[in-house]
Enzyme design. Structure first.
Site, PDB file in Angstrom:
ATOM      1  N   HIS A 135       0.919  -9.402  -4.463  1.00  0.00           N
ATOM      2  CA  HIS A 135       0.224  -8.491  -5.285  1.00  0.00           C
ATOM      3  C   HIS A 135      -0.156  -8.818  -6.656  1.00  0.00           C
ATOM      4  O   HIS A 135      -1.333  -8.505  -7.207  1.00  0.00           O
ATOM      5  CB  HIS A 135       0.827  -7.062  -5.131  1.00  0.00           C
ATOM      6  CG  HIS A 135       0.236  -5.944  -5.883  1.00  0.00           C
ATOM      7  ND1 HIS A 135      -0.473  -4.969  -5.340  1.00  0.00           N
ATOM      8  CD2 HIS A 135       0.282  -5.590  -7.262  1.00  0.00           C
ATOM      9  CE1 HIS A 135      -1.057  -3.983  -6.134  1.00  0.00           C
ATOM     10  NE2 HIS A 135      -0.390  -4.375  -7.260  1.00  0.00           N
ATOM     11  N   GLU A 136       0.777  -9.319  -7.290  1.00  0.00           N
ATOM     12  CA  GLU A 136       0.699  -9.746  -8.777  1.00  0.00           C
ATOM     13  C   GLU A 136      -0.222 -10.659  -8.827  1.00  0.00           C
ATOM     14  O   GLU A 136      -1.122 -10.948  -9.770  1.00  0.00           O
ATOM     15  CB  GLU A 136       2.023  -9.993  -9.364  1.00  0.00           C
ATOM     16  CG  GLU A 136       2.927  -8.591  -9.380  1.00  0.00           C
ATOM     17  CD  GLU A 136       2.363  -7.550 -10.333  1.00  0.00           C
ATOM     18  OE1 GLU A 136       1.603  -7.561 -11.011  1.00  0.00           O
ATOM     19  OE2 GLU A 136       2.708  -6.428  -9.753  1.00  0.00           O
ATOM     20  N   HIS A 139      -3.673  -9.504  -8.779  1.00  0.00           N
ATOM     21  CA  HIS A 139      -4.083  -9.190  -9.968  1.00  0.00           C
ATOM     22  C   HIS A 139      -4.691 -10.235 -11.093  1.00  0.00           C
ATOM     23  O   HIS A 139      -5.806 -10.191 -11.741  1.00  0.00           O
ATOM     24  CB  HIS A 139      -3.248  -8.430 -11.032  1.00  0.00           C
ATOM     25  CG  HIS A 139      -2.896  -7.059 -10.552  1.00  0.00           C
ATOM     26  ND1 HIS A 139      -4.109  -5.988 -10.251  1.00  0.00           N
ATOM     27  CD2 HIS A 139      -1.734  -6.362 -10.062  1.00  0.00           C
ATOM     28  CE1 HIS A 139      -3.286  -4.739 -10.126  1.00  0.00           C
ATOM     29  NE2 HIS A 139      -2.287  -5.125  -9.868  1.00  0.00           N
TER      30      HIS A 139
HETATM   31 ZN   LIG Z   1      -0.814  -3.699  -9.271  1.00  0.00          ZN
END
Ligand SMILES: [Zn+2]
Length: 268
Positions: A135-136, A139
């Protein structure tokens, strides 16, 4: 300026600033040259590591490194296959475990990913951690930091260029950067990621973990654990985003079939 000139100016900005996010194709508004943002992010990264302290040489810190490196390598390989390596140019990946019990993780432009040790009991397993790190990394690759920083420059500083902002308001600009990079809560500015950014990072994160050979279905269990945690402790920042957990789990269910197309359990 006459109104129609303003429209033309806006049109030109949109024409030159709107680039598609890899894989999702969403057009995003980015004003800031990557190189400049990466140097600002390096500053913020180093001060954040100093503030919390890093954990090194333990099985936990090695796990963070291993998961990060494995997903990053799989993503680089995929972008190479797709002739899209230019989209990862200039990234200098680093994965660190921070000595703080907050249930949180964050990413900074250019490839810096921090996981607070409070996240590990919720991640539970290597695959659980891959949900967070994937998830990171998403980003970073979707350049959400640039998009948020661009928005903040327009809202807070009247749309001046980043270099100008750094020259004129160095401290304020650094604080804005921390907020834009997702760790503002610790410094008193709470800027939750928009629902759009969170779901995009969830979707891409599933694909990225799958590319690295982690089963993306682990994300469901992970978010169920986060949900249970939320019932018992004050809401940490990683949780306080717009999608409710129920919506988030629903959205992840819907995104799983696509992510599973990228899943190769054999890959390392
Ligand atoms: Zn996030």
């Amino acid at each position: 300026m006459k109104t129609h000139y303003k429209f033309i100016a806006c049109g030109l900005i949109l024409l030159f600033c709107c680039q598609p996010v890899p894989l999702t194709g969403r057009r995003q508004f980015r004003l800031i040259p990557d190189q400049l943002l990466t140097s600002l992010s390096l500053d913020s990264w180093q001060s954040t590591l100093q503030q919390y302290g890093t954990i090194t040489g333990t099985p936990e810190s090695e796990l963070v490194q291993r998961v990060g490196t494995r997903i990053k390598n799989a993503v680089i390989q995929y972008f190479e296959q797709e002739n899209a390596s230019d989209q990862l140019e200039g990234f200098q990946w680093e994965f660190s475990l921070l000595d703080d019990t907050t249930v949180n993780a964050f990413a900074m432009p250019g490839g810096k990913v921090g996981v607070f040790k409070g996240m590990l009991p919720v991640a539970q397993t290597e695959e659980g951690l891959a949900v967070v790190v994937g998830h990171e990394i998403a980003h970073v690759i979707a350049r959400h930091g640039n998009e948020r920083m661009s928005q903040l420059l327009v809202i807070q500083l009247g749309g001046i260029a980043l270099q100008e902002a750094l020259d004129q308001y160095p401290e304020q600009t650094r604080q804005l950067a921390l907020a834009a990079f997702g760790i503002g809560a610790q410094i008193g500015i709470l800027l939750p990621y928009s629902r759009l950014h969170e779901s995009e990072a969830d979707q891409l994160g599933l694909i990225f973990m799958a590319l690295a050979g982690y089963d993306p279905r682990a994300a469901i269990d992970f978010w169920v654990r986060m949900d249970e945690l939320q019932a018992s402790v004050p809401v940490p920042e990683f949780l306080s985003t717009h999608p409710s957990h129920e919506t988030r789990i629903d959205d992840i269910q819907k995104a799983l079939p696509k992510a599973l197309e990228y899943y190769n359990p054999q890959s390392e």
